[in-house]
Design a protein around this motif. Structure first.
Motif, short mmCIF file in Angstrom:
data_model
loop_
_atom_site.label_atom_id
_atom_site.label_comp_id
_atom_site.label_asym_id
_atom_site.label_seq_id
_atom_site.Cartn_x
_atom_site.Cartn_y
_atom_site.Cartn_z
N TYR A 1 -17.74 14.57 8.98
CA TYR A 1 -16.92 15.58 9.63
C TYR A 1 -17.15 15.52 11.13
CZ TYR A 1 -16.38 17.83 5.06
OH TYR A 1 -16.09 18.09 3.74
N ASP A 2 -16.07 15.57 11.87
CA ASP A 2 -16.21 15.74 13.31
C ASP A 2 -16.74 17.14 13.58
OD1 ASP A 2 -14.53 16.69 16.03
OD2 ASP A 2 -15.43 14.70 16.11
N ALA A 3 -17.44 17.27 14.70
CA ALA A 3 -18.04 18.56 15.05
C ALA A 3 -16.99 19.65 15.17
CB ALA A 3 -18.83 18.44 16.34
N SER A 4 -15.78 19.28 15.53
CA SER A 4 -14.73 20.28 15.75
C SER A 4 -14.28 20.97 14.46
CB SER A 4 -13.53 19.64 16.43
OG SER A 4 -12.95 18.65 15.60
N VAL A 5 -14.57 20.35 13.30
CA VAL A 5 -14.11 20.92 12.03
C VAL A 5 -15.24 21.19 11.06
CG1 VAL A 5 -11.91 19.72 12.32
CG2 VAL A 5 -13.69 18.73 10.85
N LYS A 6 -16.44 20.73 11.38
CA LYS A 6 -17.57 20.89 10.46
C LYS A 6 -17.82 22.36 10.19
CE LYS A 6 -22.02 18.74 9.60
NZ LYS A 6 -23.05 17.81 10.12
N GLY A 7 -17.97 22.67 8.91
CA GLY A 7 -18.18 24.06 8.51
C GLY A 7 -16.91 24.81 8.19
N ASP B 1 -4.94 12.05 22.07
CA ASP B 1 -5.32 10.88 21.29
C ASP B 1 -5.44 11.24 19.82
OD1 ASP B 1 -7.61 9.72 23.86
OD2 ASP B 1 -5.47 9.29 23.57
N LEU B 2 -5.46 10.20 19.01
CA LEU B 2 -5.68 10.37 17.58
C LEU B 2 -7.15 10.73 17.38
CD1 LEU B 2 -3.83 9.89 15.08
CD2 LEU B 2 -4.94 7.66 14.88
N ASP B 3 -7.41 11.79 16.64
CA ASP B 3 -8.78 12.23 16.40
C ASP B 3 -9.15 12.01 14.93
OD1 ASP B 3 -8.62 15.11 18.59
OD2 ASP B 3 -9.42 13.09 18.94
N TRP B 4 -10.26 11.34 14.70
CA TRP B 4 -10.80 11.19 13.34
C TRP B 4 -11.59 12.45 13.04
CZ3 TRP B 4 -15.69 8.06 11.81
CH2 TRP B 4 -15.79 7.98 10.42
N ILE B 5 -11.14 13.22 12.08
CA ILE B 5 -11.79 14.49 11.83
C ILE B 5 -12.62 14.50 10.55
CG2 ILE B 5 -10.20 15.90 13.17
CD1 ILE B 5 -8.82 16.63 10.49
N SER B 6 -12.32 13.62 9.61
CA SER B 6 -13.10 13.60 8.38
C SER B 6 -12.88 12.30 7.63
CB SER B 6 -12.71 14.78 7.49
OG SER B 6 -13.58 14.88 6.37
N GLY B 7 -13.90 11.90 6.89
CA GLY B 7 -13.78 10.71 6.06
C GLY B 7 -14.63 10.86 4.82
N ILE B 8 -14.26 10.13 3.77
CA ILE B 8 -15.02 10.12 2.53
C ILE B 8 -15.01 8.70 1.99
CG2 ILE B 8 -12.99 10.84 1.18
CD1 ILE B 8 -14.98 12.38 -0.66
#
Length: 114
Positions: free
Chosen positions: A58-64, A43-50
């Motif tokens: 940030y999605d937990a998968s990319v945070k940090g 599926d399409l994953d929302w990973i970050s927004g501003i």
């Protein structure tokens, strides 16, 4: 309205990439923006927004590891990606929205080898 992503490529695990999204045809500084990604068969994953005001998600998968930023003067959106992992391999899209659903560009492929 146009969104053009660039900066993808093939890297090894642990390396970095910076994605860019050049936009035109709408007032970028007044627009919330996002990055999404889609791996084959996923599926399409929302990973970050501003937001236009600088609120960031940030999605937990990319945070940090990932950092989103925007340059309103030059109408560009960025995604700095550090410590890349094979599971980050996907086509990355910038989206004209806060969230995964909105107009997006053609995408840029990121492939991370172990």
């Amino acid at each position: 309205v146009q969104l053009v992503e660039s900066g993808g490529g093939v890297v090894h695990s642990g390396e970095s990439l910076t994605l860019s999204c050049a936009v035109s045809g709408f007032p970028f500084s007044n627009q919330d923006m996002s990055w999404v990604r889609q791996a084959p068969g996923e599926d399409l994953d929302w990973i970050s927004g501003i937001t236009k005001n600088g609120r960031i998600f940030y999605d937990a998968s990319v945070k940090g590891r990932f950092t989103i930023s925007r340059d309103n003067a030059n109408e560009k959106l960025y995604l700095q990606m550090n410590n890349l992992k094979p599971k980050d391999s996907a086509v990355y899209y910038c989206v004209k929205a806060w969230g995964p659903f909105g107009l997006r560009g053609q995408g840029t492929q990121v492939t991370v080898s172990s």
